[in-house]
Design an enzyme around this catalytic site. Structure first.
Site, PDB file in Angstrom:
ATOM      1  N   GLY A  10       0.822  -1.212   0.000  1.00 19.44           N
ATOM      2  CA  GLY A  10       0.000   0.000   0.000  1.00 19.44           C
ATOM      3  C   GLY A  10       0.849   1.253   0.000  1.00 19.44           C
ATOM      4  O   GLY A  10       0.565   2.226   0.707  1.00 19.44           O
ATOM      5  N   ASN A  12       1.598   3.498  -2.434  1.00 14.44           N
ATOM      6  CA  ASN A  12       1.425   4.581  -3.408  1.00 14.44           C
ATOM      7  C   ASN A  12       0.716   5.809  -2.845  1.00 14.44           C
ATOM      8  O   ASN A  12       0.667   6.853  -3.490  1.00 14.44           O
ATOM      9  CB  ASN A  12       0.649   4.084  -4.632  1.00 14.44           C
ATOM     10  CG  ASN A  12      -0.729   3.580  -4.277  1.00 14.44           C
ATOM     11  OD1 ASN A  12      -0.853   2.453  -3.806  1.00 14.44           O
ATOM     12  ND2 ASN A  12      -1.762   4.376  -4.508  1.00 14.44           N
ATOM     13  N   GLY A  16       1.585   4.726   3.691  1.00 13.36           N
ATOM     14  CA  GLY A  16       2.552   3.894   2.984  1.00 13.36           C
ATOM     15  C   GLY A  16       3.495   4.703   2.115  1.00 13.36           C
ATOM     16  O   GLY A  16       4.708   4.446   2.082  1.00 13.36           O
ATOM     17  N   SER A 139      -4.170  -0.551  14.620  1.00 17.57           N
ATOM     18  CA  SER A 139      -4.920   0.656  14.982  1.00 17.57           C
ATOM     19  C   SER A 139      -5.456   0.508  16.396  1.00 17.57           C
ATOM     20  O   SER A 139      -5.704  -0.617  16.866  1.00 17.57           O
ATOM     21  CB  SER A 139      -6.086   0.861  14.011  1.00 17.57           C
ATOM     22  OG  SER A 139      -7.016   1.806  14.499  1.00 17.57           O
ATOM     23  N   TYR A 164     -13.669  -3.847  10.498  1.00 17.55           N
ATOM     24  CA  TYR A 164     -12.373  -3.169  10.574  1.00 17.55           C
ATOM     25  C   TYR A 164     -11.720  -3.411  11.934  1.00 17.55           C
ATOM     26  O   TYR A 164     -10.531  -3.781  12.015  1.00 17.55           O
ATOM     27  CB  TYR A 164     -12.553  -1.673  10.341  1.00 17.55           C
ATOM     28  CG  TYR A 164     -11.253  -0.899  10.304  1.00 17.55           C
ATOM     29  CD1 TYR A 164     -10.445  -0.918   9.171  1.00 17.55           C
ATOM     30  CD2 TYR A 164     -10.830  -0.154  11.399  1.00 17.55           C
ATOM     31  CE1 TYR A 164      -9.252  -0.216   9.136  1.00 17.55           C
ATOM     32  CE2 TYR A 164      -9.641   0.553  11.371  1.00 17.55           C
ATOM     33  CZ  TYR A 164      -8.854   0.524  10.237  1.00 17.55           C
ATOM     34  OH  TYR A 164      -7.663   1.227  10.210  1.00 17.55           O
TER      35      TYR A 164
END
Length: 288
Positions: A10, A12, A16, A139, A164
């Site tokens: 991740g 891009n 990240g 998280s 999540y």
């Protein structure tokens, strides 16, 4: 840090990208894992504008697909027999419930099983490094999480935030189990809390109401660069070598939730994850 190699999923955008940017400026060769070549090349161009000497490479994979993860790892091991750092950064939040091609709920697949499987597959290269490190972005949402072992897909009780939180709890449990079970003591593993960060995670695949709520909530968030700070610190700092299996926030270890310290849950999750990924012996591919 010259000649050290780090792979970041991740990479891009968001946390990240900032992690890749920071580590490349410190002398790491950084491999950016992205979904498309266009996104990868655009991210690399942005990094090179600020640091023309940056050593960069990219690899492509849809992390919701175990077949693509396996192909990614095969290509990386062939090209990079030694890998110093793996940063499992990629994460997603979906409002609606959908299954991947493997029949797995998407957040569970991308946020938990992808780091679990990729870490396993890259052990041959990681185990050859002098100070190998695995960093998984979790998280504080994990404090609200519960592993629904009877139905991790949440088929009959789906909510994006529930899925999540479950996946982020799984990240911490994975980190603790890896530390307990690893046969090679030089392998260090860390789970990271980046904090509330101004990214688009709550906008890309969410209902309009959820997107609005995220826009309002992220107003108080930190920049992606600050969100990346702990991942960068753990990849770079010599002092954290061997301080493995802990949960980190603001470049320091901190207590995780009671559920994240549950040994029975950790053991059950490890077994379930191996089953879902088709892994018979998680550490059997380590190069001694």
């Amino acid at each position: 840090m010259k000649n050290k190699i780090c792979l970041i999923t991740g990479a891009n955008a968001g946390i990240g990208f900032e992690t890749a940017k920071a580590l490349s400026s410190k002398g790491f060769k950084v491999i950016l894992v992205c979904r498309t070549e266009e996104k990868a090349k655009m991210a690399m161009e942005k990094i090179l504008i600020g640091h023309a000497e940056a050593e960069l490479d990219y690899a492509l994979a849809d992390l919701s697909s175990q077949a693509e993860i396996r192909n990614l790892a095969k290509n990386i091991i062939t090209k990079y027999p030694v890998l110093d750092v793996l940063i499992n950064n990629a994460g997603i939040w979906y409002s609606d419930m959908q299954l991947t091609a493997d029949g797995i709920e998407r957040q569970w697949a991308i946020n938990h099983l992808a780091p679990f499987l990729l870490s396993h597959l890259l052990l041959p290269s990681l185990s050859k490094a002098k100070d190998p490190r695995i960093i998984t972005v979790s998280s504080d949402s994990h404090f609200h999480g519960k592993i629904h072992f009877e139905d991790v897909n949440l088929t009959n009780n789906y909510h994006g935030l529930r899925a999540y939180a479950q996946s982020k709890l799984a990240n911490v449990l994975f980190t603790k189990s890896f530390e307990k079970l690893k046969p090679n003591k030089k392998l260090s593993i860390y789970a990271v809390q980046p904090g509330l960060v101004k990214t688009d995670i709550g906008l890309k695949h969410t209902f309009s109401f959820h997107g609005l709520m995220w826009k309002l909530r992220r107003l108080t968030g930190k920049t992606p660069a600050k969100g990346a700070a702990t991942s960068v610190f753990l990849a770079l700092d010599k002092s954290v070598k061997g301080i493995s299996g802990k949960y980190w926030d603001k470049c320091k270890p901190k207590p995780c939730s009671k559920k994240a310290n549950s040994s029975p849950d950790a053991d059950q999750l490890w077994g379930l994850s191996c089953e879902q990924c088709g892994i018979a012996d998680y550490f059997g591919n380590i190069v001694q």
